[in-house]
Structures are given as structure tokens and as C-alpha cells.
Design an enzyme around this catalytic site. Structure first.
Site, PDB file in Angstrom:
ATOM      1  N   THR A   1      29.315  11.104  -6.496  1.00  0.00           N
ATOM      2  CA  THR A   1      30.187  10.676  -7.582  1.00  0.00           C
ATOM      3  C   THR A   1      30.747  11.922  -8.260  1.00  0.00           C
ATOM      4  OG1 THR A   1      28.706   8.788  -7.949  1.00  0.00           O
ATOM      5  CG2 THR A   1      30.183   9.320  -9.742  1.00  0.00           C
TER       6      THR A   1
ATOM      7  N   GLY B   1      25.100  11.146  -9.175  1.00  0.00           N
ATOM      8  CA  GLY B   1      23.754  11.140  -8.654  1.00  0.00           C
ATOM      9  C   GLY B   1      22.965   9.858  -8.662  1.00  0.00           C
ATOM     10  N   GLY B   2      23.602   8.657  -8.579  1.00  0.00           N
ATOM     11  CA  GLY B   2      22.843   7.434  -8.408  1.00  0.00           C
ATOM     12  C   GLY B   2      21.751   7.262  -9.450  1.00  0.00           C
TER      13      GLY B   2
END
Length: 528
Positions: free
Chosen positions: A342, A424-425
Site C-alpha cells: 500500500t 502494511g496490512g
């Protein structure tokens, strides 16, 4: 040591310096923060193609000089052909290929909505051709391949090179592009030029939409022209938590903004100001476990959320969760949702307008599918759906998938405004908590708060381990104390991309803007 940048009139922080400069140039020409962010978003879609693009989704958090913050949900829903029968015989939705490319891309609809909001706020608009000019030039003439793009291509080529359009676009010479080599995207340049000529709406309701739909049909993707035509970015009231340091804001479902706010709300009930390194990590990690449990119980398509999530952010409820944290022992931990590539970007202008923004195609290179003659790599965000009919995230045509994306902002009691975020999820809310805690509560200078060693509870790419991973720059005694507390600790390399690319901007009370970028990225904090 890297120092934060300060400037009086405008500031942009992005994970790629070319995007920062695109935003800054628009600010210099009188554009506002929203217009500058559209320019940055277009440029970074070209310059960081493994992490975001026109075929993905976006989320905006806008803090105006006065009045309430505004959120923009620019995420797309599952295509009308994306039903259980379409995946018959599959145990789960594939992560790569046309069947992974099952949700409409909302990013461009978000750009359009942000520009509408810009005019409503009184801006005299700059031409769209001006905002996309840098991106078109970089796509046509080329950008230097980053080490990040080269590494992502090398690591994932075995599962991507046979996807439609991937090798021709990202491995044009049949090999992984090397860092510093020139990378051109002529088809994407043509697509961006078409948008400037026909307007952003053409992506969904024009000639470009027809081209996209034809390509989708030819490749067997479950998205139709009618699905594209129904896409509209949606404004919403952001979630917020009342913190002892001020009001903190984040996104509503389908994102995990609740998680980021809950972590800070829980730790606000704990003693953080004087916590040492190990205590800081332990308390935030334990709060993260509580917040992830809320996420997994509640967050889905907003139309299917059955609880008023704002009620989960009241001081009493957060105090109850905080009281369950054991300062002497780590709680059991299940599994996370995994990582996600992202870009987070922030912009502030001289009027007091601030924007916190995220744009993503989910996994690196998304589905790996590049639509014919467009240069657009389509996201695989729909892989977050479940093929279990009774699951909270069960697939259904027209349903929005779960998102890890969540841009953050705060209005602090001391008068400052802060925008911040990370890629980073699972790591996004953890990194947000690290930055806010270190800078706002513990008084670490802004750039040091971003640069300082970070951690990740959960999985990194290619790993099944849900351990607590710390960059090796943490002190050895911190590793040892966390192990003694019961954490399963692993070490990451220094400045690891696994903990995300973060950034932050602060508007000080004297009007000065301070920006900090992540040395783990190719970014910059650019001001004037």
C-alpha cells in the site's frame, strides 16, 4: 540522522520522492491539499506500480481548517458475476489471476470525489491535465526502477509472469528489471492522457470504461460494464476516539480504522508516557490483540455491520478492554489477516487543509492481471472474501470486501493537527500506534518517531508465522524482556519493509508544517 523537514506554506510526505515533488509543485502553483494529493496519487501509481495503481482502491481522510473531518471511501464492490458458482471447486478465492481480479477499482472515483470536495471548499480548480501531467510524463518517458519494485518482481515472478499482461508490462526484456534501470509504461501514459481529455468519469462511464469492460470479459474476470457504471466514491463521517491528547480520526468499515483507534484508546488507559521500550511494545501489542478481536467480530461491508462501531470506542468500553491486559504476560494470539502492499501519503497546505490518504492494489502487483491496452494492473482485494456462506466476509456480488487500509489524523488538545499512516496490512494500526505514542505521548521528535525501530505482530510475505517480529535495531535487552513476557519473538533486518512505509505531517500552532518520511521507503518530506 535524518531530520524532519519544516516549511511555512505547504508540505507533502509520500513513500516516493517523485510523488512528493508532484504534490509540492501543485501547492506552489496555488492548488490546495486535495489537488496536490490527486497529483501525488497519479505519480505514485506510475512510480510505485507494485504497491498501488489505477486498478486499486483508495481512502481519504480530510481535515478542513474548520468544521468536521470528512472521509471518502473510494473502494469498489465485487462484480456482479462474482458469486459462489464462479468459484466452484475452489477452496478459497485465488490470490492471482483473473479470478482474483473480482472487485471494481475505486481509486479513480476517489480522485474525482476529492476534486468535487475541493471545489465545494472554495478552490478555483487547476485543470486535470495539470494534476496528471507528471504521471503522464513519467509513464511515457520512464522512471528509475526502485530496489523495492525490483525485489518484489524477483520474489513473485514465479506466480506473476504467466498472468495476462504481466510479463510484457513489468518484465519487458524477459527479466526482472534492475534497480536504476529505466521503466516505461506507454499504455498507462495513454490511459492517463485519455482521462485528462475525457474526464475521470470516463473510467466508469465513458470510452475507457468500455475498453476496460471488454478486456475484463476477454480475460474472464467477473466484472461487467454495468458494475463499473455503478461505482461512486462515498463520503462518510469518520470514526473517532476521544483521547487524553485530543481527537483521533480514522476510516469507517469496510476498513479496519476501528482497530487503529481502539489500540490508542486502550493504551490511553495505560501508563505510556514513561514506559520504556519493552513496556511500550508489550502494551501496544496486547492492545492490538484486543483490537483485532473487535475487527474480526464486526468489520465487513458497511451495509452488513450490525453494531454501531462508535459505541466500541467509548471510554468505558475501552477501559474494560484495558483492564484485561496483563502487564506481566502476553495473552494468547491466533492469526492475523496478513500483509498488504500500500502507499500512505499526507499533504497540508497554507489554508489549514490537511489530507491523509491511502491507495492500494492489495498484494504486490495485485492480481497480476494487466488489462489489455491500458497498462492498468487490477487489484486482488477481493481475495479477502470468504467462500464460506455463513462467514462475516462471505462473497456476494455487489459486496465490499474487508480492507486493511486506514489513513489517520488527529486534532490535538495543544492546537496541533497531525496526519499520519503507513502501508502494511496488519501492521498499519500497529505502526500508527507506534508513531502516535512515541511522538505525541513520549515526546520523541517527529522524524525519530517514524525512523525508530518498529515491530509487527503477524505474518510477513511468504511466511506462515504469526510471531512478534522486531527490527534488529531494538536493544538486545528488549528482545529478551519480551520473550520473558511470553511473546514469540523473531528478528527482522534493520529498516525492514515488513514493518511498512510510514509518514507524518504536523501543523504547529505558529502555522509551520513539519514532515517526516520513512527511510525504509524511497520517499521524502517536501515543503516550501
Amino acid at each position: 540522522m535524518i531530520q524532519s523537514n519544516m516549511a511555512p506554506l505547504g508540505m507533502a510526505v509520500t513513500p516516493h520522492h517523485l510523488a512528493s515533488e508532484s504534490a509540492l509543485a501543485v501547492l506552489r502553483e496555488g492548488g490546495n491539499a486535495l489537488e496536490a494529493m490527486v497529483a501525488a496519487a497519479a505519480t505514485i501509481a506510475v512510480a510505485y506500480p507494485h504497491m498501488n495503481g489505477l486498478g486499486g482502491d483508495g481512502f481519504w481522510l480530510v481535515i478542513p481548517p474548520q468544521g468536521e473531518p470528512i472521509a471518502i471511501d473510494a473502494s469498489g464492490a465485487a462484480g456482479s458475476l462474482a458469486h459462489f458458482d464462479f468459484y466452484q471447486g475452489e477452496a478459497h478465492i485465488p490470490h492471482r489471476g483473473p479470478k482474483a481480479a473480482l472487485t471494481v477499482a475505486g481509486t479513480v472515483s476517489g480522485w474525482a470525489e476529492a476534486l468535487r470536495l475541493s471545489q465545494e471548499l472554495g478552490a478555483t480548480p487547476l485543470p486535470l491535465a495539470r494534476l496528471l501531467r507528471d504521471a503522464i510524463r513519467y509513464a511515457a518517458d520512464g522512471i528509475p526502477v526502485t530496489a523495492s519494485q525490483s525485489a518484489a518482481t524477483a520474489a513473485k515472478q514465479h506466480e506473476l509472469r504467466d498472468q495476462p499482461g504481466f510479463a510484457a508490462t513489468f518484465m519487458p526484456d524477459g527479466a526482472v528489471p534492475q534497480p536504476g534501470s529505466r521503466f516505461t509504461q506507454p499504455a498507462l501514459a495513454d490511459t492517463l492522457s485519455q482521462l485528462t481529455e475525457q474526464g475521470l468519469e470516463s473510467f466508469y462511464r465513458g470510452d475507457l470504461a468500455c475498453k476496460l469492460a471488454q478486456g475484463m470479459s476477454a480475460l474472464g474476470m467477473p466484472i461487467t460494464l454495468e458494475d463499473l457504471q455503478q461505482q461512486r466514491a462515498r463520503r462518510c463521517t469518520p470514526l473517532h476516539v476521544v483521547h487524553s491528547e485530543g481527537d483521533i480520526y480514522n476510516m469507517t468499515p469496510p476498513t479496519q480504522g476501528l482497530v487503529s483507534l481502539a489500540i490508542l484508546g486502550i493504551t490511553d488507559q495505560l501508563e505510556m508516557a514513561n514506559a520504556d521500550e519493552a513496556q511500550t511494545v508489550h502494551r501496544i501489542v496486547e492492545a492490538t490483540k484486543k483490537a483485532f478481536a473487535l475487527r474480526d467480530r464486526h468489520i465487513t461491508d458497511p451495509r452488513h455491520v450490525e453494531t454501531d462501531l462508535q459505541t466500541l470506542l467509548t471510554p468505558d468500553y475501552l477501559a474494560t478492554l484495558a483492564s484485561q491486559i496483563d502487564d506481566t504476560h502476553a495473552a494468547p494470539w491466533g492469526t492475523g489477516r496478513g500483509p498488504g502492499d500500500t502507499v500512505w501519503m499526507g499533504v497540508m497546505d497554507s489554508s489549514g487543509l490537511a489530507v491523509s490518504f491511502i491507495q492500494s492494489i492489495y498484494h504486490e502487483f495485485g492480481s497480476g492481471v494487466v488489462l489489455p491496452d491500458t497498462g492498468i494492473t487490477w487489484q486482488n482485494r477481493g481475495a479477502a472474501f470468504s467462500l464460506q456462506p455463513d462467514h462475516l466476509l462471505a462473497l456476494a456480488p455487489g459486496k465490499q470486501p474487508f480492507h486493511t487500509l486506514n489513513p489517520a489524523a488527529a486534532r490535538l488538545k495543544d492546537g496541533r493537527t497531525l496526519v499520519y499512516g503507513s502501508m502494511g496490512g496488519d501492521g498499519q494500526p500497529q505502526t500508527q500506534a507506534a508513531i502516535f505514542t512515541r511522538h505525541v505521548i513520549q515526546g520523541l521528535p517527529l522524524q525519530q518517531a517514524v525512523s525508530a525501530p518498529r515491530w509487527l505482530l503477524g505474518r510477513t510475505w511468504g511466511q506462515a508465522s504469526d510471531s512478534l517480529k522486531l527490527e534488529s535495531r531494538f536493544a538486545p535487552e528488549t528482545f529478551e524482556r519480551l520473550r520473558q513476557l511470553g511473546h514469540e519473538v523473531e528478528s527482522l533486518e534493520d529498516y525492514s519493509e515488513a514493518v511498512g512505509h510510514a509518514g507524518a505531517i504536523v501543523r504547529h500552532n505558529n502555522g509551520m508544517l513539519e514532515g517526516a518520511f520513512d527511510p525504509r521507503s524511497n520517499g521524502s518530506a517536501a515543503g516550501f
